[in-house]
Design a protein around this motif. Structure first.
Motif, PDB file in Angstrom:
ATOM      1  N   ASP A 141      50.438  30.390  56.296  1.00 17.12           N
ATOM      2  CA  ASP A 141      49.927  31.679  55.612  1.00 17.12           C
ATOM      3  C   ASP A 141      48.807  31.417  54.625  1.00 17.12           C
ATOM      4  O   ASP A 141      48.804  30.727  53.466  1.00 17.12           O
ATOM      5  N   LEU A 142      47.665  32.043  54.988  1.00 24.06           N
ATOM      6  CA  LEU A 142      46.365  31.374  54.388  1.00 24.06           C
ATOM      7  C   LEU A 142      46.221  32.183  53.073  1.00 24.06           C
ATOM      8  O   LEU A 142      45.909  31.575  52.127  1.00 24.06           O
ATOM      9  N   ASN A 143      46.741  33.397  52.828  1.00 30.22           N
ATOM     10  CA  ASN A 143      46.682  33.958  51.341  1.00 30.22           C
ATOM     11  C   ASN A 143      47.466  33.386  50.574  1.00 30.22           C
ATOM     12  O   ASN A 143      47.171  33.252  49.384  1.00 30.22           O
ATOM     13  N   ALA A 144      48.845  32.806  50.829  1.00 33.75           N
ATOM     14  CA  ALA A 144      49.549  32.233  49.954  1.00 33.75           C
ATOM     15  C   ALA A 144      48.704  30.980  49.616  1.00 33.75           C
ATOM     16  O   ALA A 144      48.989  30.497  48.544  1.00 33.75           O
ATOM     17  N   ALA A 145      48.322  30.078  50.554  1.00 31.82           N
ATOM     18  CA  ALA A 145      47.702  28.735  50.165  1.00 31.82           C
ATOM     19  C   ALA A 145      46.509  28.932  49.236  1.00 31.82           C
ATOM     20  O   ALA A 145      46.358  28.112  48.400  1.00 31.82           O
ATOM     21  N   GLN A 183      32.771  42.232  52.036  1.00 30.94           N
ATOM     22  CA  GLN A 183      33.294  41.617  53.266  1.00 30.94           C
ATOM     23  C   GLN A 183      33.948  40.304  52.877  1.00 30.94           C
ATOM     24  O   GLN A 183      34.068  39.580  53.950  1.00 30.94           O
ATOM     25  N   GLU A 184      33.983  39.980  51.697  1.00 28.82           N
ATOM     26  CA  GLU A 184      34.630  38.680  51.473  1.00 28.82           C
ATOM     27  C   GLU A 184      35.892  38.792  51.889  1.00 28.82           C
ATOM     28  O   GLU A 184      36.897  39.671  51.678  1.00 28.82           O
ATOM     29  N   PRO A 185      36.531  37.641  52.652  1.00 29.55           N
ATOM     30  CA  PRO A 185      37.683  37.592  53.086  1.00 29.55           C
ATOM     31  C   PRO A 185      38.965  37.770  52.071  1.00 29.55           C
ATOM     32  O   PRO A 185      38.660  37.123  50.794  1.00 29.55           O
ATOM     33  N   GLN A 186      39.852  38.349  52.203  1.00 36.69           N
ATOM     34  CA  GLN A 186      41.010  38.560  51.237  1.00 36.69           C
ATOM     35  C   GLN A 186      41.557  37.371  50.564  1.00 36.69           C
ATOM     36  O   GLN A 186      41.781  37.106  49.626  1.00 36.69           O
ATOM     37  N   ALA A 187      41.736  36.216  51.514  1.00 38.67           N
ATOM     38  CA  ALA A 187      42.074  34.862  51.168  1.00 38.67           C
ATOM     39  C   ALA A 187      41.271  34.287  49.779  1.00 38.67           C
ATOM     40  O   ALA A 187      41.694  33.944  49.029  1.00 38.67           O
ATOM     41  N   TYR A 188      39.890  34.452  50.429  1.00 43.47           N
ATOM     42  CA  TYR A 188      39.088  33.990  49.249  1.00 43.47           C
ATOM     43  C   TYR A 188      38.960  34.625  48.149  1.00 43.47           C
ATOM     44  O   TYR A 188      38.962  34.033  47.152  1.00 43.47           O
TER      45      TYR A 188
END
Length: 319
Positions: A250-254, A278-283
């Motif tokens: 889970d990239l978002n959680a990490a 365009q920045e990734p949501q996880a970032y």
């Protein structure tokens, strides 16, 4: 007239219950038992259902055993070492079993003498494909930045002991690598930087989230949804895939749980720039100090990242 002799009178046997006899008292043949069509259909249905259930269970077992190969693609033979890039290195075997056999193998590449960044050690976590032999160029770039570099193969990769790759095993392997650095090499956790690429970047962010004592983390193009390789497969729709496979990444959680500085490398095109929508949501979820660098894969990736890497490491050491 002679007296009559005693005579023995035997009563005739009664026919057995249910047995039919003819006029001569002989038993007639039993009538054949007739199986109803309804019973046959029911038996056929049970047989077909049992066969289908066995087939489905076999499919579940095969999916559970082999689905990891949809995501992980390890190579056993290491065909290239840091020596091919002119780097001095020490082969390392660590994480020994109770019997004294090492589970993991890796390379220790010391920083160049006199380097201003020799206090930092980068723990490199490679991606889901290949093995250490595919990482030499990336390790050479890190060494050129002036840091110590430690890279290893997960279990199932290269010369490391075989085990089926999984998120749990990868996390355990990374923890063993950190324990080796802090325990055997006596390196302070506050000087260790995680650097992961591909699925290794997802792993690096997971380790960073639970190891706030580390110095920082470099996430080199993490995978947005790595589990799509498994759960998106056509065979996954025929079995309870999410019950059989426990990996999630889970990239978002990490990213949201990270509390140490992050250098995030992301692929771009000519129109993409830092700070854009365009920045990734996880970032965007990272609350710690962060920096994103957009890399155009069509260009020279080494040149695009060299300055950003050196600048970020300098700032990290100064803190």
């Amino acid at each position: 007239m002679s007296p009559k002799k005693n005579q023995l009178h035997v009563a005739p046997r009664k026919p057995l219950a249910g047995a039919e006899r003819d006029a001569g008292g002989r038993k007639s043949p039993d009538k054949p038992q007739v199986v109803s069509g309804r019973w046959l259909l029911a038996a056929l249905g049970v047989t077909v259902a049992a066969a289908m259930a066995c087939g489905w269970l076999a499919l579940c077992l095969l999916f559970w055993q082999g689905s990891w190969q949809l995501l992980y693609h390890p190579w056993a033979t290491v065909t290239k070492t840091p020596a091919s890039a002119g780097l001095a290195f020490d082969p390392v075997a660590f994480a020994v079993t109770d019997a004294g056999a090492p589970r993991l193998t890796g390379w220790w590449i010391p920083a160049a003498q006199g380097s201003s960044l020799s206090r930092l050690t980068v723990l490199y976590l490679h991606g889901q494909d290949g093995n250490l032999g595919n990482t030499v160029d990336a390790l050479a770039q890190l060494h050129a930045a002036g840091v110590n570099v430690f890279a290893f193969d997960y279990r199932g990769y290269g010369a490391s002991r075989f085990a089926r790759p999984s998120e749990r095993n990868w996390n355990q392997d990374a923890d063993w690598a950190i324990d080796y650095l802090t325990g055997t090499r006596q390196i302070g956790a506050g000087t260790i930087v995680l650097d992961g690429t591909g699925l290794g970047a997802n792993l690096a962010l997971e380790i960073a989230a639970k190891r706030p004592e580390l110095a920082g983390v470099i996430a080199d193009v993490p995978m947005d949804d790595p589990m799509a390789a498994i759960f998106g497969d056509a065979r996954a729709h025929m079995v309870p895939a999410r019950l059989l496979v426990h990996d999630r990444y889970d990239l978002n959680a990490a990213a949201a749980a990270d509390r140490i500085p992050v250098l995030w490398l992301e692929h771009s095109d000519a129109t993409t720039s830092a700070g854009s929508s365009q920045e990734p949501q996880a970032y965007k979820r990272v609350a710690a100090q962060k920096m994103i660098v957009w890399v155009n894969p069509a260009g020279n990736i080494y040149d695009q990242t060299e300055n950003a890497l050196s600048r970020w490491l300098d700032e990290l050491q100064s803190r």
